[in-house]
Design a protein around this motif. Structure first.
Motif, PDB file in Angstrom:
ATOM      1  N   MET A 114     -18.832   4.755  -9.201  1.00  0.00           N
ATOM      2  CA  MET A 114     -17.729   5.322  -8.431  1.00  0.00           C
ATOM      3  C   MET A 114     -16.886   4.238  -7.793  1.00  0.00           C
ATOM      4  SD  MET A 114     -19.482   8.612  -6.537  1.00  0.00           S
ATOM      5  CE  MET A 114     -17.971   8.886  -5.608  1.00  0.00           C
ATOM      6  N   ALA A 115     -17.544   3.199  -7.281  1.00  0.00           N
ATOM      7  CA  ALA A 115     -16.810   2.109  -6.647  1.00  0.00           C
ATOM      8  C   ALA A 115     -15.911   1.395  -7.650  1.00  0.00           C
ATOM      9  CB  ALA A 115     -17.788   1.120  -6.015  1.00  0.00           C
ATOM     10  N   VAL A 116     -16.425   1.160  -8.864  1.00  0.00           N
ATOM     11  CA  VAL A 116     -15.633   0.509  -9.912  1.00  0.00           C
ATOM     12  C   VAL A 116     -14.408   1.351 -10.253  1.00  0.00           C
ATOM     13  CG1 VAL A 116     -15.637  -0.189 -12.329  1.00  0.00           C
ATOM     14  CG2 VAL A 116     -17.572  -0.773 -10.863  1.00  0.00           C
ATOM     15  N   ARG A 117     -14.616   2.663 -10.387  1.00  0.00           N
ATOM     16  CA  ARG A 117     -13.499   3.560 -10.738  1.00  0.00           C
ATOM     17  C   ARG A 117     -12.454   3.596  -9.624  1.00  0.00           C
ATOM     18  NH1 ARG A 117     -12.389   8.596  -9.432  1.00  0.00           N
ATOM     19  NH2 ARG A 117     -14.469   8.960  -8.546  1.00  0.00           N
ATOM     20  N   LEU A 118     -12.899   3.755  -8.381  1.00  0.00           N
ATOM     21  CA  LEU A 118     -11.959   3.827  -7.257  1.00  0.00           C
ATOM     22  C   LEU A 118     -11.226   2.505  -7.063  1.00  0.00           C
ATOM     23  CD1 LEU A 118     -14.111   5.851  -4.700  1.00  0.00           C
ATOM     24  CD2 LEU A 118     -12.053   6.652  -5.878  1.00  0.00           C
ATOM     25  N   ALA A 119     -11.944   1.390  -7.237  1.00  0.00           N
ATOM     26  CA  ALA A 119     -11.305   0.078  -7.106  1.00  0.00           C
ATOM     27  C   ALA A 119     -10.230  -0.102  -8.175  1.00  0.00           C
ATOM     28  CB  ALA A 119     -12.348  -1.027  -7.188  1.00  0.00           C
ATOM     29  N   GLY A 120     -10.511   0.358  -9.389  1.00  0.00           N
ATOM     30  CA  GLY A 120      -9.521   0.262 -10.455  1.00  0.00           C
ATOM     31  C   GLY A 120      -8.276   1.090 -10.157  1.00  0.00           C
ATOM     32  N   GLU A 121      -8.488   2.315  -9.640  1.00  0.00           N
ATOM     33  CA  GLU A 121      -7.347   3.167  -9.304  1.00  0.00           C
ATOM     34  C   GLU A 121      -6.527   2.569  -8.164  1.00  0.00           C
ATOM     35  OE1 GLU A 121      -8.575   7.132  -8.498  1.00  0.00           O
ATOM     36  OE2 GLU A 121      -9.571   7.421 -10.425  1.00  0.00           O
ATOM     37  N   LEU A 122      -7.211   2.014  -7.167  1.00  0.00           N
ATOM     38  CA  LEU A 122      -6.502   1.415  -6.035  1.00  0.00           C
ATOM     39  C   LEU A 122      -5.729   0.176  -6.479  1.00  0.00           C
ATOM     40  CD1 LEU A 122      -6.060   1.796  -3.011  1.00  0.00           C
ATOM     41  CD2 LEU A 122      -8.077   0.392  -2.597  1.00  0.00           C
ATOM     42  N   ALA A 123      -6.343  -0.629  -7.338  1.00  0.00           N
ATOM     43  CA  ALA A 123      -5.659  -1.821  -7.840  1.00  0.00           C
ATOM     44  C   ALA A 123      -4.432  -1.443  -8.661  1.00  0.00           C
ATOM     45  CB  ALA A 123      -6.627  -2.667  -8.671  1.00  0.00           C
ATOM     46  N   ALA A 124      -4.546  -0.364  -9.447  1.00  0.00           N
ATOM     47  CA  ALA A 124      -3.405   0.078 -10.253  1.00  0.00           C
ATOM     48  C   ALA A 124      -2.243   0.529  -9.365  1.00  0.00           C
ATOM     49  CB  ALA A 124      -3.841   1.208 -11.181  1.00  0.00           C
ATOM     50  N   ARG A 125      -2.564   1.168  -8.237  1.00  0.00           N
ATOM     51  CA  ARG A 125      -1.519   1.646  -7.328  1.00  0.00           C
ATOM     52  C   ARG A 125      -0.849   0.492  -6.584  1.00  0.00           C
ATOM     53  NH1 ARG A 125       0.168   7.012  -7.933  1.00  0.00           N
ATOM     54  NH2 ARG A 125      -1.633   8.276  -8.546  1.00  0.00           N
ATOM     55  N   THR A 126      -1.609  -0.540  -6.249  1.00  0.00           N
ATOM     56  CA  THR A 126      -1.036  -1.674  -5.514  1.00  0.00           C
ATOM     57  C   THR A 126      -0.370  -2.678  -6.442  1.00  0.00           C
ATOM     58  OG1 THR A 126      -3.122  -2.912  -5.599  1.00  0.00           O
ATOM     59  CG2 THR A 126      -2.769  -1.439  -3.710  1.00  0.00           C
ATOM     60  N   GLY A 127      -0.695  -2.626  -7.741  1.00  0.00           N
ATOM     61  CA  GLY A 127      -0.112  -3.562  -8.691  1.00  0.00           C
ATOM     62  C   GLY A 127      -0.778  -4.923  -8.697  1.00  0.00           C
ATOM     63  N   VAL A 128      -1.877  -5.071  -7.969  1.00  0.00           N
ATOM     64  CA  VAL A 128      -2.601  -6.349  -7.907  1.00  0.00           C
ATOM     65  C   VAL A 128      -4.044  -6.096  -8.317  1.00  0.00           C
ATOM     66  CG1 VAL A 128      -3.351  -8.256  -6.442  1.00  0.00           C
ATOM     67  CG2 VAL A 128      -1.120  -7.193  -6.056  1.00  0.00           C
ATOM     68  N   PRO A 129      -4.566  -6.805  -9.315  1.00  0.00           N
ATOM     69  CA  PRO A 129      -5.945  -6.560  -9.752  1.00  0.00           C
ATOM     70  C   PRO A 129      -6.952  -6.949  -8.688  1.00  0.00           C
ATOM     71  CG  PRO A 129      -5.061  -8.516 -10.828  1.00  0.00           C
ATOM     72  CD  PRO A 129      -3.917  -7.876 -10.117  1.00  0.00           C
ATOM     73  N   VAL A 130      -8.139  -6.377  -8.803  1.00  0.00           N
ATOM     74  CA  VAL A 130      -9.222  -6.726  -7.889  1.00  0.00           C
ATOM     75  C   VAL A 130      -9.578  -8.195  -8.097  1.00  0.00           C
ATOM     76  CG1 VAL A 130     -11.585  -6.196  -7.214  1.00  0.00           C
ATOM     77  CG2 VAL A 130     -10.090  -4.376  -8.026  1.00  0.00           C
ATOM     78  N   PRO A 131      -9.649  -8.992  -7.022  1.00  0.00           N
ATOM     79  CA  PRO A 131      -9.984 -10.415  -7.187  1.00  0.00           C
ATOM     80  C   PRO A 131     -11.336 -10.598  -7.866  1.00  0.00           C
ATOM     81  CG  PRO A 131      -9.152  -9.988  -4.979  1.00  0.00           C
ATOM     82  CD  PRO A 131      -9.360  -8.653  -5.631  1.00  0.00           C
ATOM     83  N   LEU A 176       0.813  -1.219   0.000  1.00  0.00           N
ATOM     84  CA  LEU A 176       0.000   0.000   0.000  1.00  0.00           C
ATOM     85  C   LEU A 176       0.842   1.263   0.000  1.00  0.00           C
ATOM     86  CD1 LEU A 176      -2.674  -1.076   2.655  1.00  0.00           C
ATOM     87  CD2 LEU A 176      -2.721  -1.403   0.176  1.00  0.00           C
ATOM     88  N   SER A 177       2.158   1.115  -0.136  1.00  0.00           N
ATOM     89  CA  SER A 177       3.037   2.274  -0.008  1.00  0.00           C
ATOM     90  C   SER A 177       2.872   3.278  -1.154  1.00  0.00           C
ATOM     91  CB  SER A 177       4.496   1.819   0.057  1.00  0.00           C
ATOM     92  OG  SER A 177       4.855   1.088  -1.121  1.00  0.00           O
ATOM     93  N   ALA A 178       2.406   2.826  -2.317  1.00  0.00           N
ATOM     94  CA  ALA A 178       2.293   3.717  -3.472  1.00  0.00           C
ATOM     95  C   ALA A 178       0.929   4.386  -3.576  1.00  0.00           C
ATOM     96  CB  ALA A 178       2.576   2.940  -4.764  1.00  0.00           C
ATOM     97  N   VAL A 179       0.034   4.093  -2.651  1.00  0.00           N
ATOM     98  CA  VAL A 179      -1.303   4.701  -2.696  1.00  0.00           C
ATOM     99  C   VAL A 179      -1.239   6.090  -2.079  1.00  0.00           C
ATOM    100  CG1 VAL A 179      -3.716   4.460  -2.028  1.00  0.00           C
ATOM    101  CG2 VAL A 179      -2.336   2.424  -2.487  1.00  0.00           C
ATOM    102  N   PRO A 180      -1.555   7.139  -2.828  1.00  0.00           N
ATOM    103  CA  PRO A 180      -1.448   8.503  -2.293  1.00  0.00           C
ATOM    104  C   PRO A 180      -2.551   8.811  -1.291  1.00  0.00           C
ATOM    105  CG  PRO A 180      -2.385   8.559  -4.497  1.00  0.00           C
ATOM    106  CD  PRO A 180      -1.995   7.126  -4.237  1.00  0.00           C
ATOM    107  N   ASP A 181      -2.300   9.796  -0.443  1.00  0.00           N
ATOM    108  CA  ASP A 181      -3.282  10.174   0.579  1.00  0.00           C
ATOM    109  C   ASP A 181      -4.593  10.636  -0.049  1.00  0.00           C
ATOM    110  OD1 ASP A 181      -1.531   9.562   2.570  1.00  0.00           O
ATOM    111  OD2 ASP A 181      -0.840  11.610   2.895  1.00  0.00           O
TER     112      ASP A 181
END
Length: 305
Positions: free
Chosen positions: A208-225, A179-184
């Motif tokens: 909104m949930a789909v968009r935010l989940a995609g952005e979070l997955a991109a930052r962590t480098g692991v796709p949403v299960p 989670l280190s690459a996820v910005p505040d």
């Protein structure tokens, strides 16, 4: 925008708080200064009495060290240990938080304290007052450079909305995420969404949930299960971050994840029933697919097979 800011505490509670304004901040600072100056005078007297036999150069050095330790180091230590609540702020119902609403750490208190020497002590608070009046959120220069904000902590309970915890079958599933690459800013957006998703139009909220989940997955480098609803994924990752922060705060001990409250509906993260919603596939938001509704109701809480 209005004067109300939606912030989030480290416990993933969305709060609609008004940033502290000049009068309340000034009173809190005045109380802190009275305590600090009193301590400085007492310590200085003790130092002078116990070092009377030293030469002038040594006494001057000790005087400077006393000033730095008591009037500069003291407030920094208090804000760090109290997570942003000094004695004056506690009395006035204020608290220092990060821009994303989380608790401050030593580096934030250090920057605030160092700049506060010029803003408050050397200019008698003139610079801090001007900066606070000019800022839209009442921040002084120390807050700007430290990335912090002073907010009103005392608000009616009715104005606070608990963020629904993730479903139990997702507990601990994301312990290995980086989670280190996820910005505040993204954390703030996710937490605000989770706190308000019950007030949003179902289709808008799902998008909104789909968009935010995609952005979070991109930052962590692991796709949403696959099979995990995006809102439940967001809540589970936020909970994982909360658990990690609690472990750091309490010395790495075992910290239990929050338990689903009785007032949380079991379908809090499910897609709207009136349409076939998109979900984030295994490859991220670019591989969205339609839910096969023939397989069962889209409650979003049935764990994947």
């Amino acid at each position: 925008m209005s004067g109300v800011s939606e912030l989030v505490t480290g416990e993933a509670v969305a709060l609609e708080l008004r940033p502290a304004r000049l009068p309340s901040r000034g009173l809190a600072t005045l109380l802190d200064l009275v305590v600090a100056v009193t301590a400085y005078v007492v310590v200085s007297i003790v130092v002078v009495v116990t070092t009377a036999s030293l030469d002038d150069a040594a006494q001057i050095a000790l005087s400077i060290a006393t000033f730095l330790l008591v009037l500069v180091g003291g407030p920094i230590a208090v804000e760090t240990l109290s997570h942003g609540r000094s004695l004056g702020k506690l009395a006035c119902g204020l608290r220092v938080v990060r821009d994303d609403g989380g608790p401050i750490r030593f580096r934030h208190a250090l920057v605030r304290g160092a700049i506060g020497v010029v803003e408050i002590l050397l200019t008698l608070g003139v610079v801090a007052c001007i900066a606070s009046l000019v800022s839209a959120r009442g921040r002084r220069l120390g807050d700007v450079f430290a990335g912090t904000l002073v907010v009103r902590e005392r608000v009616p309970a009715a104005r606070s909305g608990l963020v629904p915890p993730p479903p139990p079958w997702l507990a601990g599933r994301f312990q290995g995420l980086d989670l280190s690459a996820v910005p505040d800013g993204l954390w703030l957006a996710v937490r605000q969404y989770l706190g308000r998703m019950g007030q949003l139009d179902p289709q808008v909220g799902w998008t909104m949930a789909v968009r935010l989940a995609g952005e979070l997955a991109a930052r962590t480098g692991v796709p949403v299960p696959q099979g995990v609803p995006p809102a439940a994924y967001l809540a589970a990752v936020v909970q994982e971050r909360q658990v990690r922060e609690a472990r750091r705060a309490f010395g790495g001990g075992s910290v239990a994840a929050p338990v689903v409250g009785a007032g949380v509906a079991a379908t809090a993260y499910g897609p709207p029933a009136s349409y076939v919603p998109p979900v984030v596939g295994a490859g991220g938001p670019s591989q969205e697919r339609a839910v096969d509704r023939s397989a069962g109701p889209g409650t979003g809480f049935v764990p994947p097979a």
